[in-house]
Design a protein around this motif. Structure first.
Motif, PDB file in Angstrom:
ATOM      1  N   PHE A 123       0.826  -1.212   0.000  1.00  0.00           N
ATOM      2  CA  PHE A 123       0.000   0.000   0.000  1.00  0.00           C
ATOM      3  C   PHE A 123       0.856   1.256   0.000  1.00  0.00           C
ATOM      4  O   PHE A 123       0.629   2.183  -0.794  1.00  0.00           O
ATOM      5  N   HIS A 124       1.851   1.329   0.867  1.00  0.00           N
ATOM      6  CA  HIS A 124       2.683   2.527   0.969  1.00  0.00           C
ATOM      7  C   HIS A 124       3.500   2.748  -0.302  1.00  0.00           C
ATOM      8  O   HIS A 124       3.688   3.892  -0.734  1.00  0.00           O
ATOM      9  N   ARG A 125       3.954   1.672  -0.916  1.00  0.00           N
ATOM     10  CA  ARG A 125       4.684   1.780  -2.177  1.00  0.00           C
ATOM     11  C   ARG A 125       3.774   2.351  -3.267  1.00  0.00           C
ATOM     12  O   ARG A 125       4.177   3.250  -4.014  1.00  0.00           O
ATOM     13  N   THR A 126       2.550   1.861  -3.316  1.00  0.00           N
ATOM     14  CA  THR A 126       1.594   2.330  -4.314  1.00  0.00           C
ATOM     15  C   THR A 126       1.298   3.816  -4.154  1.00  0.00           C
ATOM     16  O   THR A 126       1.311   4.582  -5.126  1.00  0.00           O
ATOM     17  N   VAL A 127       1.037   4.231  -2.925  1.00  0.00           N
ATOM     18  CA  VAL A 127       0.741   5.644  -2.650  1.00  0.00           C
ATOM     19  C   VAL A 127       1.946   6.524  -2.974  1.00  0.00           C
ATOM     20  O   VAL A 127       1.806   7.602  -3.561  1.00  0.00           O
ATOM     21  N   ILE A 155       8.871   5.809 -17.914  1.00  0.00           N
ATOM     22  CA  ILE A 155      10.158   6.162 -17.298  1.00  0.00           C
ATOM     23  C   ILE A 155       9.988   6.405 -15.801  1.00  0.00           C
ATOM     24  O   ILE A 155      10.788   5.920 -14.977  1.00  0.00           O
ATOM     25  N   MET A 156       8.935   7.125 -15.441  1.00  0.00           N
ATOM     26  CA  MET A 156       8.721   7.473 -14.052  1.00  0.00           C
ATOM     27  C   MET A 156       8.410   6.234 -13.201  1.00  0.00           C
ATOM     28  O   MET A 156       8.937   6.067 -12.108  1.00  0.00           O
ATOM     29  N   TYR A 157       7.546   5.374 -13.717  1.00  0.00           N
ATOM     30  CA  TYR A 157       7.188   4.176 -12.959  1.00  0.00           C
ATOM     31  C   TYR A 157       8.408   3.287 -12.737  1.00  0.00           C
ATOM     32  O   TYR A 157       8.630   2.780 -11.637  1.00  0.00           O
ATOM     33  N   THR A 158       9.191   3.114 -13.797  1.00  0.00           N
ATOM     34  CA  THR A 158      10.394   2.279 -13.679  1.00  0.00           C
ATOM     35  C   THR A 158      11.354   2.857 -12.652  1.00  0.00           C
ATOM     36  O   THR A 158      11.897   2.132 -11.804  1.00  0.00           O
ATOM     37  N   THR A 159      11.557   4.167 -12.691  1.00  0.00           N
ATOM     38  CA  THR A 159      12.461   4.829 -11.754  1.00  0.00           C
ATOM     39  C   THR A 159      11.947   4.741 -10.324  1.00  0.00           C
ATOM     40  O   THR A 159      12.702   4.404  -9.395  1.00  0.00           O
ATOM     41  N   LEU A 160      10.676   5.031 -10.130  1.00  0.00           N
ATOM     42  CA  LEU A 160      10.099   5.023  -8.781  1.00  0.00           C
ATOM     43  C   LEU A 160      10.036   3.609  -8.216  1.00  0.00           C
ATOM     44  O   LEU A 160      10.225   3.407  -7.010  1.00  0.00           O
ATOM     45  N   HIS A 161       9.777   2.639  -9.075  1.00  0.00           N
ATOM     46  CA  HIS A 161       9.763   1.247  -8.620  1.00  0.00           C
ATOM     47  C   HIS A 161      11.157   0.842  -8.135  1.00  0.00           C
ATOM     48  O   HIS A 161      11.294   0.154  -7.108  1.00  0.00           O
ATOM     49  N   TYR A 162      12.177   1.292  -8.850  1.00  0.00           N
ATOM     50  CA  TYR A 162      13.552   0.998  -8.432  1.00  0.00           C
ATOM     51  C   TYR A 162      13.858   1.688  -7.095  1.00  0.00           C
ATOM     52  O   TYR A 162      14.490   1.088  -6.205  1.00  0.00           O
ATOM     53  N   ILE A 163      13.428   2.939  -6.933  1.00  0.00           N
ATOM     54  CA  ILE A 163      13.650   3.660  -5.680  1.00  0.00           C
ATOM     55  C   ILE A 163      12.957   2.944  -4.524  1.00  0.00           C
ATOM     56  O   ILE A 163      13.535   2.792  -3.433  1.00  0.00           O
ATOM     57  N   CYS A 164      11.728   2.481  -4.765  1.00  0.00           N
ATOM     58  CA  CYS A 164      10.995   1.761  -3.718  1.00  0.00           C
ATOM     59  C   CYS A 164      11.719   0.478  -3.311  1.00  0.00           C
ATOM     60  O   CYS A 164      11.795   0.139  -2.128  1.00  0.00           O
ATOM     61  N   LYS A 165      12.250  -0.206  -4.309  1.00  0.00           N
ATOM     62  CA  LYS A 165      12.975  -1.446  -4.029  1.00  0.00           C
ATOM     63  C   LYS A 165      14.264  -1.149  -3.279  1.00  0.00           C
ATOM     64  O   LYS A 165      14.622  -1.864  -2.327  1.00  0.00           O
ATOM     65  N   TYR A 166      14.965  -0.091  -3.674  1.00  0.00           N
ATOM     66  CA  TYR A 166      16.238   0.275  -3.033  1.00  0.00           C
ATOM     67  C   TYR A 166      16.005   0.775  -1.601  1.00  0.00           C
ATOM     68  O   TYR A 166      16.758   0.429  -0.678  1.00  0.00           O
ATOM     69  N   ARG A 167      14.938   1.572  -1.417  1.00  0.00           N
ATOM     70  CA  ARG A 167      14.633   2.144  -0.103  1.00  0.00           C
ATOM     71  C   ARG A 167      13.747   1.225   0.740  1.00  0.00           C
ATOM     72  O   ARG A 167      13.444   1.549   1.883  1.00  0.00           O
ATOM     73  N   ARG A 168      13.334   0.113   0.165  1.00  0.00           N
ATOM     74  CA  ARG A 168      12.479  -0.858   0.839  1.00  0.00           C
ATOM     75  C   ARG A 168      11.174  -0.231   1.312  1.00  0.00           C
ATOM     76  O   ARG A 168      10.737  -0.406   2.462  1.00  0.00           O
ATOM     77  N   ILE A 169      10.566   0.513   0.434  1.00  0.00           N
ATOM     78  CA  ILE A 169       9.273   1.130   0.741  1.00  0.00           C
ATOM     79  C   ILE A 169       8.162   0.094   0.522  1.00  0.00           C
ATOM     80  O   ILE A 169       8.140  -0.562  -0.511  1.00  0.00           O
TER      81      ILE A 169
END
Length: 320
Positions: free
Chosen positions: A163-167, A306-320
């Motif tokens: 949920f938090h990753r999606t938001v 581009i944005m989704y790919t980047t943000l998904h990577y950030i979420c994975k790196y930051r463990r969101i």
């Protein structure tokens, strides 16, 4: 009782600080506040903008305090709903900032003309006039916030661990687009065509209107079936919150693409098909109602991936 416990059961590991999405909001707030300070004398009415930002901070901290007192999923949902609801306030705020810069629509309209040999935003609605088609277009465009709500609620109920990753992805996408809208003042056909004159547009002449929108916010009459239910919904919505801003890239298309990718990630077939159907209507509707040029639609598609790919990577790196 099961749903009551789901909503109001105290979380074992409550989050202590602000959510990642709330930090994004605060970052955008500070960035635009800095821009306001540098352009204070040029802004038409800066005091309400400043006061609005103060209220955003206070309301965010207030709900954070409520969550700290009662750390449950319901109070967490209230924090998220607040930030999603505030998007309707942040959107016209971009107009308050970008109208102090020279308008760039003449470049976009001329580029559109060079590609298609005409203005699709002008011809589309003129050629497709049937009431059913008109209502489908307005249905697609008016489904924007419904789509956001459905995807957020789906993850809240059935995939709370994401949920938090999606938001975070949805809200960050919005504010990235808002930054672009502030620094790239493009109003879209529904405003530019009126300012430039339809005679000029029909002859392929695209005058530079300069700072016209610093003092004007009139828009063209919306095309289509005027007695339609969804047509009237859009007329009322535009009267309440639409401004000559946010044309390139199309955030309606971009955010809907991101919602589609989130739906795909959920692996829920009903959700995927529901979002996909309205996504197709959205791509057509943005041009049909003259809110965007066709190149805005392609800009929305590309930027979203581009944005989704980047943000998904950030979420994975930051463990969101």
């Amino acid at each position: 009782m099961k749903y009551f416990k789901y909503l109001f059961g105290i979380e074992k590991k409550p989050r202590r600080g602000l959510l990642e999405a709330e930090w994004v909001v605060m970052g955008y707030l500070m960035l635009t506040l800095l821009l306001m300070l540098f352009t204070w004398t040029k802004l038409p009415d800066p005091e309400p903008m400043l006061w609005g930002r103060f209220r955003v901070v206070v309301s965010t901290l207030a709900l954070w305090g409520v969550y700290r007192l009662v750390p449950c999923r319901f109070t967490m949902l209230c924090r998220v709903v607040l930030q999603l609801a505030l998007l309707s306030w942040w959107y016209p705020d971009t107009f308050s900032l970008n109208r102090i810069f020279p308008n760039l629509d003449h470049h976009f309209a001329a580029f559109e003309q060079s590609i298609f040999g005409c203005q699709p935003a002008l011809e589309f609605a003129n050629q497709w006039t049937h009431p059913v088609w008109s209502e489908l277009m307005y249905l697609g465009y008016s489904s924007y916030f419904l789509l956001i709500s459905i995807v957020v609620v789906y993850y809240f109920i059935w995939r709370y661990e994401e949920f938090h990753r999606t938001v975070f992805i949805i809200l960050t996408s919005f504010f990235v687009y808002y930054v672009v809208f502030v620094v790239l003042p493009v109003t879209g056909p529904q405003y530019y065509y009126l300012a430039a004159g339809l005679d000029n547009i029909s002859q392929g002449v695209f005058p530079n209107v300069g700072d016209y929108f610093l003092t004007h916010d009139e828009m063209m009459k919306m095309p289509g079936y005027e007695d339609g239910w969804f047509y009237q919904i859009m007329v009322n919505a535009h009267s309440a919150g639409e401004r000559p801003t946010a044309a390139f890239p199309s955030s309606h298309v971009g955010v809907t693409v991101i919602l589609l990718l989130l739906a795909w990630r959920s692996k829920s077939r009903p959700l995927i098909w529901f979002v996909f159907t309205l996504f197709l209507l959205m791509c057509l509707a943005t041009v049909y109602i003259r809110a965007h040029y066709v190149i805005d639609v392609f800009g929305g598609l590309l930027s979203a991936v581009i944005m989704y790919t980047t943000l998904h990577y950030i979420c994975k790196y930051r463990r969101i």
